[in-house]
Write an enzyme that holds these catalytic residues in place. Structure first.
Site, short mmCIF file in Angstrom:
data_model
loop_
_atom_site.label_atom_id
_atom_site.label_comp_id
_atom_site.label_asym_id
_atom_site.label_seq_id
_atom_site.Cartn_x
_atom_site.Cartn_y
_atom_site.Cartn_z
N GLU A 20 -44.46 53.53 -99.27
CA GLU A 20 -44.34 52.07 -99.39
C GLU A 20 -43.01 51.63 -98.77
O GLU A 20 -42.13 52.47 -98.57
CB GLU A 20 -44.41 51.63 -100.86
N LYS A 158 -42.09 52.78 -114.09
CA LYS A 158 -40.71 52.35 -114.28
C LYS A 158 -40.39 52.21 -115.76
O LYS A 158 -41.19 51.73 -116.55
CB LYS A 158 -40.47 51.05 -113.53
N1 PSU Z 1 -40.25 51.61 -107.90
C1 PSU Z 1 -39.00 51.71 -107.40
N2 PSU Z 1 -38.52 50.70 -106.65
C2 PSU Z 1 -39.32 49.64 -106.33
C3 PSU Z 1 -40.64 49.55 -106.83
C4 PSU Z 1 -41.05 50.56 -107.61
O1 PSU Z 1 -38.29 52.69 -107.64
O2 PSU Z 1 -38.87 48.78 -105.60
C5 PSU Z 1 -41.54 48.43 -106.40
C6 PSU Z 1 -42.83 49.07 -105.86
O3 PSU Z 1 -43.06 48.54 -104.58
C7 PSU Z 1 -43.90 48.63 -106.83
C8 PSU Z 1 -43.39 47.28 -107.21
O4 PSU Z 1 -45.18 48.60 -106.26
O5 PSU Z 1 -41.99 47.52 -107.39
C9 PSU Z 1 -44.07 46.73 -108.42
O6 PSU Z 1 -43.81 45.38 -108.50
P1 PSU Z 1 -44.51 44.50 -109.65
O7 PSU Z 1 -43.95 45.05 -110.93
O8 PSU Z 1 -44.09 43.09 -109.37
O9 PSU Z 1 -45.98 44.73 -109.52
#
Ligand code: PSU
Ligand code: MN
Length: 305
Positions: A20, A158
């Protein structure tokens, strides 16, 4: 499945690891750590005998396989001013011709699956946010993982999420969750969340056998949860306190929607005196190396079949 014209072609018979780009942008990591993360993940995939396939939207075109090592300017742009693109935003970013769109897990899986790839690496997936019954905030990552026949390698979800609810949701979505050489679901910066994984795996070949069987039965995505290497892990209790501080900060700022995750990641880096950043780099690199081993094993199993 027909490959959209706007996808840069890759040869899916080669072992590829999709990556990604949000994690490598200002939305995921502070500069210059994001550029370092990009370089380390590319190197880990290459050293593992696979081809890195970075996903992004560039000048209104969806790409799978951006050659950043040949184009440092491009790398700088992806790591710089990019806008966040989740799966639902892909059509908008292409239709409106966005210059630099950083793809999240959900967008990357969509693009990579359309290009015929099978393996994807990230840092930590999005999931069910704490307080979700009130906010409804559940990352689109989970549905995308379930929807596409791809293996996602991550250090769990996370840590500031509701990890128990995230595991429940993955069960509802029929996503097999495989602990990589562990019985515990990792907590991103920490090795364990204290929650068990439903299944443990110990080798890339084992993952390839499971994936082939799962897909033959029409199953969707698989999540491989790999703990951050011990030397780079943060202490769980210390981390929990930092998470509380970061969540309070996000609440004070009153953010909602796609802005939530980048704000919390930034606040977490501050609350840990920057310690979360090298940990984030190490776990992303580790995931990329494991994903490469799985891609190689998967390619070998397909050739043998
Ligand atoms: N994990 C990381 N850094 C990030 C993300 C995840 O260590 O920047 C990003 C990923 O791109 C993931 C996104 O898909 O955060 C999820 O965002 P949201 O919680 O808004 O769905
Ligand atoms: Mn969200």
């Amino acid at each position: 499945m027909q490959t959209p014209k706007s996808l840069k072609q890759t040869d899916p018979s080669q072992p590829h690891v999709a990556l990604e780009s949000t994690i490598f942008s200002h939305l995921g990591l502070p500069s210059p750590s994001n550029t370092e993360a990009l370089q380390r993940c590319f190197a880990a995939v290459n050293n593992g005998g696979a081809v890195p396939a970075l996903t992004a939207v560039l000048n209104g075109e969806a790409h799978v396989g951006v050659a950043v090592d040949e184009d440092h300017e491009l790398a700088a742009q992806i790591c710089g001013p990019a806008r966040k693109v989740a799966a639902r935003d892909l059509g908008v970013a292409i239709g409106q011709g966005w210059d630099y769109g950083a793809t999240t897990v959900s967008a990357s899986l969509t693009l990579a699956a359309n290009a015929g790839l099978r393996v994807f690496a990230t840092g930590g997936i999005g999931g069910v946010h704490r307080g979700w019954p009130d906010t409804g905030d559940i990352s689109a990552d989970l549905d995308a993982i379930a929807a596409h026949q791809m293996i996602t390698v991550s250090a769990g979800a996370k840590v500031f999420l509701d990890l128990a609810a995230t595991l429940e949701r993955l069960e509802t979505l029929s996503v097999p969750v495989l602990g990589w050489q562990t019985d515990d679901f990792p907590a991103f910066h920490a090795q364990s969340s204290g929650l068990p994984v439903p299944h443990r795996v110990d080798s890339a070949e084992e993952v390839a056998r499971i994936a082939n069987a799962h897909w033959e039965l029409g199953g969707g995505g698989i999540l491989v949860a790999a703990p951050v290497p011990a030397a780079d892990a943060l202490d769980f209790d210390e981390l929990s306190m930092a998470v509380d501080t970061a969540l309070q900060e996000a609440e004070t700022q009153g953010v909602s929607g796609p802005a939530v995750t980048p704000v919390i990641l930034g606040a977490l880096a501050e609350a840990t005196d920057g310690n979360s950043v090298p940990t984030n780099l190490a776990l992303a690199e580790n995931n990329a190396a494991i994903a490469a081993a799985i891609a190689v094993a998967l390619a070998a199993s397909t050739t043998a079949a």
